[in-house]
Design an enzyme around this catalytic site. Structure first.
Site, PDB file in Angstrom:
ATOM      1  N   ARG A 162       0.801  -1.230  -0.175  1.00  0.00           N
ATOM      2  CA  ARG A 162       0.058  -0.055  -0.009  1.00  0.00           C
ATOM      3  C   ARG A 162       0.676   1.110  -0.068  1.00  0.00           C
ATOM      4  O   ARG A 162       0.472   2.094   0.873  1.00  0.00           O
ATOM      5  CB  ARG A 162      -0.798   0.046   1.263  1.00  0.00           C
ATOM      6  CG  ARG A 162      -2.081  -0.753   1.138  1.00  0.00           C
ATOM      7  CD  ARG A 162      -2.944  -1.144   0.180  1.00  0.00           C
ATOM      8  NE  ARG A 162      -2.608  -2.062  -0.879  1.00  0.00           N
ATOM      9  CZ  ARG A 162      -2.689  -3.367  -0.897  1.00  0.00           C
ATOM     10  NH1 ARG A 162      -3.025  -3.691   0.422  1.00  0.00           N
ATOM     11  NH2 ARG A 162      -2.085  -4.111  -1.688  1.00  0.00           N
ATOM     12  N   SER A 240     -10.468   0.085   4.091  1.00  0.00           N
ATOM     13  CA  SER A 240      -9.741  -0.144   5.287  1.00  0.00           C
ATOM     14  C   SER A 240      -9.148   1.213   5.578  1.00  0.00           C
ATOM     15  O   SER A 240      -8.367   1.734   4.810  1.00  0.00           O
ATOM     16  CB  SER A 240      -8.423  -1.108   4.965  1.00  0.00           C
ATOM     17  OG  SER A 240      -8.969  -2.378   4.861  1.00  0.00           O
ATOM     18  N   GLU A 339      -4.362   4.483   6.327  1.00  0.00           N
ATOM     19  CA  GLU A 339      -4.167   4.252   4.902  1.00  0.00           C
ATOM     20  C   GLU A 339      -4.690   5.448   3.869  1.00  0.00           C
ATOM     21  O   GLU A 339      -4.103   5.833   2.850  1.00  0.00           O
ATOM     22  CB  GLU A 339      -5.009   2.822   4.562  1.00  0.00           C
ATOM     23  CG  GLU A 339      -4.724   2.583   3.000  1.00  0.00           C
ATOM     24  CD  GLU A 339      -5.547   1.390   2.709  1.00  0.00           C
ATOM     25  OE1 GLU A 339      -5.549   0.280   3.184  1.00  0.00           O
ATOM     26  OE2 GLU A 339      -6.372   1.590   1.617  1.00  0.00           O
TER      27      GLU A 339
END
Ligand SMILES: Cc1cc2nc3c(=O)[nH]c(=O)nc-3n(C[C@H](O)[C@H](O)[C@H](O)COP(=O)(O)OP(=O)(O)OC[C@H]3O[C@@H](n4cnc5c(N)ncnc54)[C@H](O)[C@@H]3O)c2cc1C
Length: 348
Positions: A162, A240, A339
């Site tokens: 990520r 998320s 995130e």
């Protein structure tokens, strides 16, 4: 007329910027972005708005919304490998659907991830055993620092979990992305997700029809509120909210035996990827949790998602995120990292 960013982001928070300019072609995107940069004004590149939390006050911000479209096969590398160029404003899942329909393997397990193709390399999107970096070849990038247009190869982007060089602090705009996809007689790449394999009743590593992988992933994601669905209040989110922490082997061994631990490929050293969802749950935060008086909540389907349940402000979203971080840190000494991109907040 300007719209507020609340209406253009999946978290549905964010104030009214000075300008929202919609770029419909690659040339328009490049030209307008360069003009905004030369003005010295604050700016934001906006795709689908599905991975950002925007502050309630964004006075003076100039937003450039990326909507250039087009999917074009560029060349065949050999009998089975095809290079496809996709304009940044294309919807990611529409592109995945197109590849599945035309028998191209490589991104099928990333079905249902919301947002645009241009944003996908920013955090190296991934799900169910596939990551963008597995199939991305190169992209066109207009660099904010130099104002120059460059072709960046996958290795230049230093992809991680990520993460990419762009996310780590190389600002600019992606105008198109090239992918290398495979013709495998309508079959998927070997499955690297226990969840899909179990759902389809096949062994890990099996190759199954692309359509079956897509349908399985869309079903599994919907159960967790992980596809955008106007009828699912749990999808008013950024997906998320925290990445899965990567810790040393020593830290991982100090956790209870039932804490999920996955071998990490991020570093040469001994590192372990933990489950952020497990840490949150085991810090005592349950699905559906809300701070009294706040419009933000933990998703009722998945502990890892923060949702805008009833008219939350951006501050309320961040307040809940910080609450989760403090609880997890107090219990396990592990710092969860958000995130999504936090836009317009003072650094803290
Ligand atoms: C329900 C839900 C489920 C999700 N599931 C997943 C998942 O499984 N896996 C996963 O990885 N992510 C997931 N996400 C996060 C999100 O879908 C991805 O990060 C997606 O790539 C964001 O695309 P976007 O166009 O909406 O980006 P935006 O939110 O518009 O932008 C995100 C960031 O990228 C920048 N950006 C956008 N476009 C460009 C461009 N053309 N050039 C340069 N910078 C750009 C923005 O400035 C911002 O910093 C999920 C989100 C939601 C809401």
């Amino acid at each position: 007329m300007t719209t507020s960013l609340k209406e253009l982001t999946s978290m549905r928070v964010g104030g009214e910027p000075a300008e929202i300019y919609v770029a419909k072609t690659r040339d328009d995107l490049v030209e307008h972005t360069l003009n905004v940069w030369r003005s010295g004004d604050d700016w934001l590149i906006l795709g689908g708005g599905t991975n950002m939390v925007v502050a309630d006050d964004v006075e003076g911000l100039r937003v450039i919304k990326v909507e250039n479209l087009g999917i074009e096969p560029v060349r065949n590398k050999d009998e089975s490998r095809v290079v496809v160029r996709v304009q940044a404003g294309e919807d990611w899942d529409a592109f995945v659907a197109h590849t599945v329909k035309t028998g191209l393997a490589g991104i099928e397990a990333m079905s249902g991830i919301p947002g645009t193709v241009g944003a996908a390399p920013v955090q190296n999107i991934g799900a169910y055993g596939q990551e963008l970096s597995d199939s991305m070849l190169r992209l066109e990038f207009v660099d904010y620092e130099t104002h120059e247009i460059a072709i960046l190869e996958a290795k230049d982007l230093q992809f991680g979990y990520r993460d990419s060089a762009i996310k780590r602090g190389r600002p600019g705009v992606i105008t198109w992305v090239e992918f290398e996809l495979q013709k495998l007689d309508g079959l998927s790449r070997p499955l690297y997700s226990t969840q899909i394999a179990a759902d389809l009743g096949v062994a890990m590593g099996a190759q199954v029809p692309l359509e079956d992988v897509r349908n399985s992933v869309l079903k599994l994601r919907a159960r967790k509120g992980m596809v955008l669905d106007a009828n699912d209040p749990d999808s008013v989110s950024c997906g998320s909210f925290f990445t899965n922490p990567i810790v040393s082997d020593k830290v991982a061994r100090a956790l209870p035996d039932d804490a999920p631990k996955y071998e990490s490929e991020e570093d040469e050293g001994l590192t372990v990827k933990l489950s952020a969802a497990w840490l949150i749950e085991n810090a005592g935060i349950e699905k559906g949790f809300q701070i009294a008086g706040s419009g933000a909540a933990i998703s009722s389907k998945h502990t890892l998602a923060i949702v805008n349940k009833n008219g939350a402000t951006a501050q309320e979203i961040l307040q809940l995120a910080e609450y989760v971080q403090v609880r997890v840190s107090n219990k396990f000494g592990i710092n969860l990292q958000p995130e999504p991109n936090l836009i317009g907040f003072a650094k803290h």
